[in-house]
Write an enzyme that holds these catalytic residues in place. Sequence first.
Site, PDB file in Angstrom:
ATOM      1  N   GLU A 172     -15.829  -4.997  12.581  1.00  0.00           N
ATOM      2  CA  GLU A 172     -17.087  -5.877  12.006  1.00  0.00           C
ATOM      3  C   GLU A 172     -16.579  -7.378  11.749  1.00  0.00           C
ATOM      4  O   GLU A 172     -16.391  -7.764  11.043  1.00  0.00           O
ATOM      5  CB  GLU A 172     -17.338  -5.503  10.464  1.00  0.00           C
ATOM      6  CG  GLU A 172     -17.910  -4.086  10.455  1.00  0.00           C
ATOM      7  CD  GLU A 172     -18.585  -3.507   9.092  1.00  0.00           C
ATOM      8  OE1 GLU A 172     -18.277  -4.281   8.076  1.00  0.00           O
ATOM      9  OE2 GLU A 172     -19.148  -2.614   8.805  1.00  0.00           O
ATOM     10  N   GLU A 291     -19.282   4.008  11.993  1.00  0.00           N
ATOM     11  CA  GLU A 291     -19.739   4.047  10.613  1.00  0.00           C
ATOM     12  C   GLU A 291     -21.107   4.397  10.137  1.00  0.00           C
ATOM     13  O   GLU A 291     -22.113   3.608  10.365  1.00  0.00           O
ATOM     14  CB  GLU A 291     -19.144   2.644   9.792  1.00  0.00           C
ATOM     15  CG  GLU A 291     -17.728   2.651   9.736  1.00  0.00           C
ATOM     16  CD  GLU A 291     -17.457   1.464   9.000  1.00  0.00           C
ATOM     17  OE1 GLU A 291     -18.220   1.063   7.864  1.00  0.00           O
ATOM     18  OE2 GLU A 291     -16.357   0.753   9.246  1.00  0.00           O
TER      19      GLU A 291
END
Length: 503
Positions: A172, A291
Amino acid sequence: MKARMTIDRDYRIGDINRRLYGSFIEHLGRAVYGGIYEPGHPDADGRGFRRDVLGLVRELGVPVVRYPGGNFVCSFDWEDSVGPVEARPARLDLAWRSLEPNLFGLNEFMAWAKEAGTEAMMALNLGTRGIDAARNLLEYCNYPGGTYWSDLRRSHGVSEPYGIKLWCIGNEMDGPWQVGQKTAEEYGRLAYETAKAMRLFDPSLELVACGSSFAAMPTFPDWEATVLGHCYEQVDYVSLHSYYQNTADDLGEYLADSVGMGEFIDSVASACDFVKARKRSRKTMMLSFDEWNVWFHTNADDRHVDPWRVGPPLLEDAYTFEDALVVGCLIIALLKRADRVKIACLAQLVNVIAPIMTARGGQAWRQTIFYPFLHASRYGRGTALDLRVDAPTYESKRFGPVPYVDAVATVDEGAGEMAVFAVNRSLTERAEVELRLGGYESWAFAERIELAGFDPKAANTAERPLAVFPRSSPEGASVEGGMLRTSLPPLSWSVIRLAAPRR
Ligand code: AHR
């Protein structure tokens, strides 16, 4: 209501990679400390690995586990986590404002993964570190011996290299919450150089570049286009992350979230294909949805957890029956795109937004979401088949008309097994299903598994670990003249299994 469905042997979506049923262990909350690792627990082995948890992980059949983060990895120095435990430093983990004692590290994880029968998907720190830490970690893990880092591993009691194939280049990296957040240009260049260095060591590694942190990021999908503009030919996958929530307590909207997941996957695939066209490349980028899950129950409480503790109770969402239905819908959305999504990780595995919960010093139990994931991992094998569904719809504020019934089929021709995964999103109406088995007319009904009939807010807890559980039956469906007939109760997840005729 009636739901008509059609399978055809020729409606192939793609081969299902087993890694679609992966999961994730991060140094976050009680995932490691008090989750998979709890020395002194009555069921822990000599290394502190909880055997009851290992049993549940094996039952889930998780083929790959991402590690050690997550946000944690972006300020983690992997060297702290190896060598004699008494010499390892305790550090502040800035991502989750916790204390990381480094009692459980890289070699402990690899030993645990071996016990769990799973592959490691190793994440690299591209927040505070970069190429140097990545190349050294790779040499430590994968080089046989005779160099500084490989001999260090050997001196830590691991004589054989691990041969870790799958690596996440950061996590991220676009997120303002990330330690070491980067612009798309900065990250794209760094991902390219890191991947290049890793491939100089071993061209056969499988590398995952970070996509946008979620679809609503203001930079999505320009981030993908810019990052892949730099590293398209050096990486094999781009990552997707997404979490879903029912904060407005609107079950119809919540159950429609899988439509959003599907649109997100399609958009990322389009962004990848745009770069492919721009580069005149022959290569098609695959997707790693590394995720995904439901995450919202503990958001408010987590803000009040005291900082700088080891294994604090963070993100311990207690999942309800309705969450399990949403997870079922999300699994269907992933299977429908099995041609592009080759890796997916249910985030996470134990205690932290997880299918498995533990009590410190006590029992381990299956959350509601354990079941649809288990069914898919166990029966969703072989090839995904597009199952055309003709069913009534309802109106979603975000997605327009959403069919009450959603389904996908998988077929493993070699094993002679087929599974139909179906959700009925209606709160009140049963769906009478007629499914035409094109090309599979002679296959027979084998088993029906159903998760239905519970209060939407029912959850499994330490006190009531079996409040929500599936029922299996050799009845409840029939096949006649190439037509499968069954019925889906309101608010239900069902698996209908078929078997090839005996030769
Ligand atoms: O899974 C929990 C967190 O969610 C991860 O650390 C991060 O990557 C994401 O924002």
